[in-house]
Design an enzyme around this catalytic site. Structure first.
Site, PDB file in Angstrom:
ATOM      1  N   ASP A 675       0.830  -1.204   0.000  1.00  0.00           N
ATOM      2  CA  ASP A 675       0.000   0.000   0.000  1.00  0.00           C
ATOM      3  C   ASP A 675       0.871   1.263   0.000  1.00  0.00           C
ATOM      4  O   ASP A 675       0.622   2.213  -0.743  1.00  0.00           O
ATOM      5  CB  ASP A 675      -0.897  -0.043   1.244  1.00  0.00           C
ATOM      6  CG  ASP A 675      -1.851   1.119   1.281  1.00  0.00           C
ATOM      7  OD1 ASP A 675      -2.632   1.254   0.320  1.00  0.00           O
ATOM      8  OD2 ASP A 675      -1.794   1.903   2.244  1.00  0.00           O
ATOM      9  N   LYS A 679       1.454   4.241  -2.920  1.00  0.00           N
ATOM     10  CA  LYS A 679       1.316   5.679  -2.630  1.00  0.00           C
ATOM     11  C   LYS A 679       2.582   6.429  -3.002  1.00  0.00           C
ATOM     12  O   LYS A 679       2.525   7.526  -3.575  1.00  0.00           O
ATOM     13  CB  LYS A 679       0.998   5.880  -1.152  1.00  0.00           C
ATOM     14  CG  LYS A 679      -0.393   5.401  -0.768  1.00  0.00           C
ATOM     15  CD  LYS A 679      -0.578   5.459   0.734  1.00  0.00           C
ATOM     16  CE  LYS A 679      -1.988   5.086   1.135  1.00  0.00           C
ATOM     17  NZ  LYS A 679      -2.105   4.835   2.564  1.00  0.00           N
TER      18      LYS A 679
END
Ligand code: ADP
Ligand code: ASP
Ligand code: MG
Length: 811
Positions: A675, A679
């Site tokens: 994750d 990002k």
């Protein structure tokens, strides 16, 4: 004297006919009135449809016929209370119906429906309605329009003999009673005495002829809408009444499909300078429209938009046409000889092609006529054989002010282009009061809406939203839209219309907006859906100013963005998959959005509601350069490392992160750094570097093999890490340090790693699930820009998505 015309809906129901009576009686107090009425609303269509049934030998015609009788009987029963008058009216009406039944029966028996018979049949609508209204309004004198509205046959069409008609009208109404009652639409052939008519919608014309012949003070057209509006209110919800129109503007709008006034109506009264008033029978005090010669300048670039469905284009082209004099004369003469009317002509200055717009129903005949006319040229190869392109529609924007204002055509094209609508042909008369464009019929509704939006400052700007995903973020977003709806409408003149909602299995749609109070129930009752069905449905709805909002984490949904952007639908994504997909795909999405003039926004992909992506873009747009990014981007991981203590082992912190809704549904996505990597890649790209996920240098804290098996295995094995974590935590605390999972980028090089930070570090005091980003740029060099706050949570993420939607509305 005044002439008042009432259309079908104004005589169609008890309520409307009572209103009609009040209006007429009120007017008659001041002066004499001639009242012209149409058939009861819908009856003309029904008369024609019944004739077709009889022709086909379908017994259903009797049923239809009886329905018509019933409808008239019921109306009479309710409105005429005087017994004797009612009896007399019943006798008249039933005698007419008896004739009509005989005609239908004849058609049924001999399977023949000539034009003459059809004209006779269709005349009964007005003959019946006018008798009813004449009886209902006491003292009204009924006239037979056939005695003074005279036609002759030209090019297979009944056309008015105006000279004779005017003479007869003047004669008939030499002494005017207070109230005269005339059936509209019907007429008589001056030579054969057959019943004819003035064409569909022709009652307006009857009224105009009488007004002109008798030099009326005014012609009033009473209908079912508040006057002449900026567009057809049945298609454009935001259409509003035009207070004043010039005869020319009205003529242009009517010629291009504004059905509210039948086009031939304008001319007779215009010549006599008699104003036309268009009013609503259902709202007699409401504002209407006045049509006259001189009108005040309201400063608006255009007055109205109208459209014609069923347009066909015929392209007359060939190399020999260049400079040849007479081609156009031959085209128009050939078509006129067959009574085919051309409503649009577009010729490129190269002169080797002329496009002709005709009605679809005339297209085949027109092609045949033209191919015959130019048979010789086609044979020698000098011209191409002609074909009709069907399935088109024509839109006209109209206004006398266009003459003085440059840039109107540019705005028209720009608006259509931005909505993905191509213009197939274009024409502007030299009077510059009308610009017409031909487009694909499937885009008509959308085109009318965007044009209306762009040319008229309607009360509200409308954004049509398709929301996909109703989990924590999607659910909150819908809730926020629901509670904010009125406020936005009132203070920002913005209507956020949710036109589609999809869960992972089902979807509901409504062009007019879904009721957000019970969408979950509606979804439960709806049909099963799939990503491809969702895509097809959205594209088919072809709705203007639309935004697809993705609140899922689904790869299949992210795969739809490209198609949506290509179809001029903006995309707002909470889903990170697309923005972190291979660089070329990401770039194509961004470029498509720019090319199509729509938006692709994904602010919440990093730091939930924090303005990180927007800030990086703003910095770059103003000429700054991002040199370095250091960030804690995982609310989940920060929560985990903040929770970790002597009492709470590592595995338990992970469980809590999931239970509190911070982690992704599968926490491995967070623990594996996936994750954060996504990002970081997104931020690096926004900072202007070509970044891929595989380029990120990873220093993880959970062994790689923990991510390989099933989720169950993962949960089972996780506690095995607790002891080691606890030992490391103790050492860290002794040194006065804390763990932070830090993502960093310097000159394009990306890294994620678990770092120990000491008390002086800006990341040390990062509470709960918060995020922090430090941006070192050429302008923010010694003291980096710092953005900090909640980095996870449904409420703030939904608010971030909401902000993205608002940025598309430009508010
Ligand atoms: P009537 O039976 O009164 O003659 P019509 O159906 O012929 O009524 O005409 C009224 C209808 O015209 C309206 O209900 C509306 O849907 C349609 N219309 C199309 N364009 C316009 C416009 N620009 N302004 C008002 N009405 C329009
Ligand atoms: N009743 C006719 C029609 O429906 C004429 C009219 O309404 O003006 O076309
Ligand atoms: Mg009409």
């Amino acid at each position: 004297m005044k002439v008042l015309k009432f259309g079908g809906t104004s005589v169609g129901s008890v309520k409307s006919i009572r209103s009609l009576k009040r209006i007429v009686e009120q007017t008659a107090k001041q002066q004499q009135v001639v009242v012209v009425v149409s058939a009861l609303g819908g009856i003309t269509d029904q008369l024609l449809a019944t004739a077709q049934q009889a022709l086909q030998g379908d017994d259903e015609w009797k049923q239809q016929f009886n329905e018509m009788v019933d409808r008239h009987h019921k109306l009479i029963d309710t409105i005429i209370t005087d017994n004797a008058r009612r009896e007399e009216l019943f006798n008249t009406v039933d005698a007419l119906f008896e004739q009509l039944r005989s005609i239908y029966f004849g058609v049924y028996l001999i399977h023949d429906l000539s034009r003459k018979t059809q004209d006779a049949i269709v005349s009964y609508g007005e003959r019946l309605s006018s008798k009813i209204v004449a009886t209902f309004i006491k003292g009204a004198k009924w006239y037979d329009a056939r005695e003074f509205i005279k036609t002759e046959r030209k090019h297979d069409k009944h056309t008015l003999d105006s000279q004779l008609t005017y003479k007869l009208v003047k004669h008939t109404f030499a002494t005017l009673p207070r109230i005269s009652l005339v059936p509209g639409f019907i007429s008589q052939d001056k030579n054969t005495n057959e019943i004819t008519n003035l064409g569909r919608g022709g009652s307006d014309y009857t009224a105009s002829i009488i007004a002109a012949a008798l030099n009326a003070e005014i012609l009033e057209i009473w209908t079912d809408v508040n006057g002449f509006m900026t567009a057809d209110p049945k298609v454009i919800k935001a259409a509003y009444t035009i207070n004043e129109l010039s005869y020319i503007e009205a003529m242009e709008l009517c010629n291009f499909g504004a059905k509210v006034v039948y086009p031939p109506t304008i001319y007779p009264v215009c010549v006599k300078n008699i104003p036309i008033k268009v009013k609503n029978t259902f709202d007699p005090d409401g504002e209407g429209t006045i049509i006259k010669a001189q009108i005040a300048n309201d400063g608006k670039p255009i007055k109205g938009i109208s459209s014609i469905k069923g347009t066909a284009l015929i392209n007359v082209s060939g190399l020999s046409m260049v400079g040849v004099i007479g081609v156009n004369r031959r085209i128009f003469t050939a078509l006129a000889d067959k009574g085919i009317s051309v409503f649009l002509v577009s010729q490129a200055s190269s002169e080797n092609s002329t496009s002709i717009g005709v009605q679809e129903k005339d297209a085949e005949e027109a092609v045949k006529v033209l191919n015959e006319e130019f048979a010789k040229e086609i044979q020698t190869g000098a011209m191409f054989s002609m074909k009709a392109q069907k399935g088109l529609a024509t839109i006209a924007i109209v206004g006398e002010n266009m003459r003085h204002l440059p840039g109107i055509a540019a705005k028209l094209f720009e608006t259509l282009g931005r909505s993905g609508i191509s213009v197939i042909a274009f024409a502007q008369g030299s009077s510059e009061t009308n610009i017409s464009v031909v487009i694909e019929a499937a885009y008509l509704r959308k085109a009318l809406n965007v044009l209306h939006d762009s040319f008229f400052l309607s009360e509200y700007k409308v954004l049509n939203l398709f929301i996909c995903g109703i989990g924590t973020v999607g659910g909150k977003l819908i809730e926020q839209i629901r509670t904010q709806y009125e406020e936005l409408k009132r203070h920002s003149q913005l209507k956020l219309n949710v036109v589609g909602i999809a869960s992972s299995k089902r979807a509901i749609y409504s062009r007019d907006g879904i009721d957000l109070n019970n969408y979950r129930e509606a979804l439960k009752e709806s049909d099963l859906s799939s990503p491809s069905a969702l895509r097809d449905h959205i594209l088919n709805m072809n709705i203007f100013n639309s935004v697809f909002v993705d609140c899922t984490a689904s790869e299949e949904i992210a795969a739809l963005y490209q198609t949506f952007l290509e179809h001029n639908i903006s995309v707002v994504a909470a889903n990170k998959i697309a923005a972190s997909s291979p660089y070329n795909e990401y770039l194509t999405l961004k470029q498509t959005a720019v090319m199509r003039g729509v938006k692709f926004r994904y602010e919440t992909n990093v730091g939930a509601g924090l303005p990180i992506i927007g800030t990086i873009n703003d910095l770059r747009n103003s000429g700054d350069k991002i040199l370095k990014i250091e960030a804690v981007l995982s609310g989940t991981l920060n929560f985990i490392f903040n929770e970790l203590s002597a009492d709470v082992p590592f595995s338990e912190t992970v469980r809590r992160a999931q239970a509190e809704g911070y982690s992704e549904p599968d926490p491995r996505i967070d623990l594996s750094g996936k994750d954060v990597i996504r990002k970081l890649v997104i931020l690096t790209r926004e900072a202007g570097y070509k970044a891929e996920q595989k380029d990120v240098e990873k220093h993880l804290f959970v062994p790689a093999d923990y991510f390989e098996g099933s989720l169950d295995d993962f949960w089972k094995r996780l506690p095995l890490l607790d002891a080691d974590f606890d030992a490391r935590r103790k050492r860290l605390e002794e040194q006065g340090q804390r763990w932070r999972f830090v993502a960093s980028m310097e000159h394009g090089h990306m890294q994620v790693a678990l770092q120990a930070v000491d008390r002086q570090h800006p990341f040390y005091n990062l509470e709960g699930s918060n995020n922090i980003v430090l941006l070192t740029t050429e302008r923010y060099k010694d003291y980096p820009m710092q953005i900090q706050g909640y980095g996870a949570g449904a409420d703030v993420t939904a608010a971030g998505v909401f902000a993205n939607i608002m940025s598309i509305a430009n508010i």
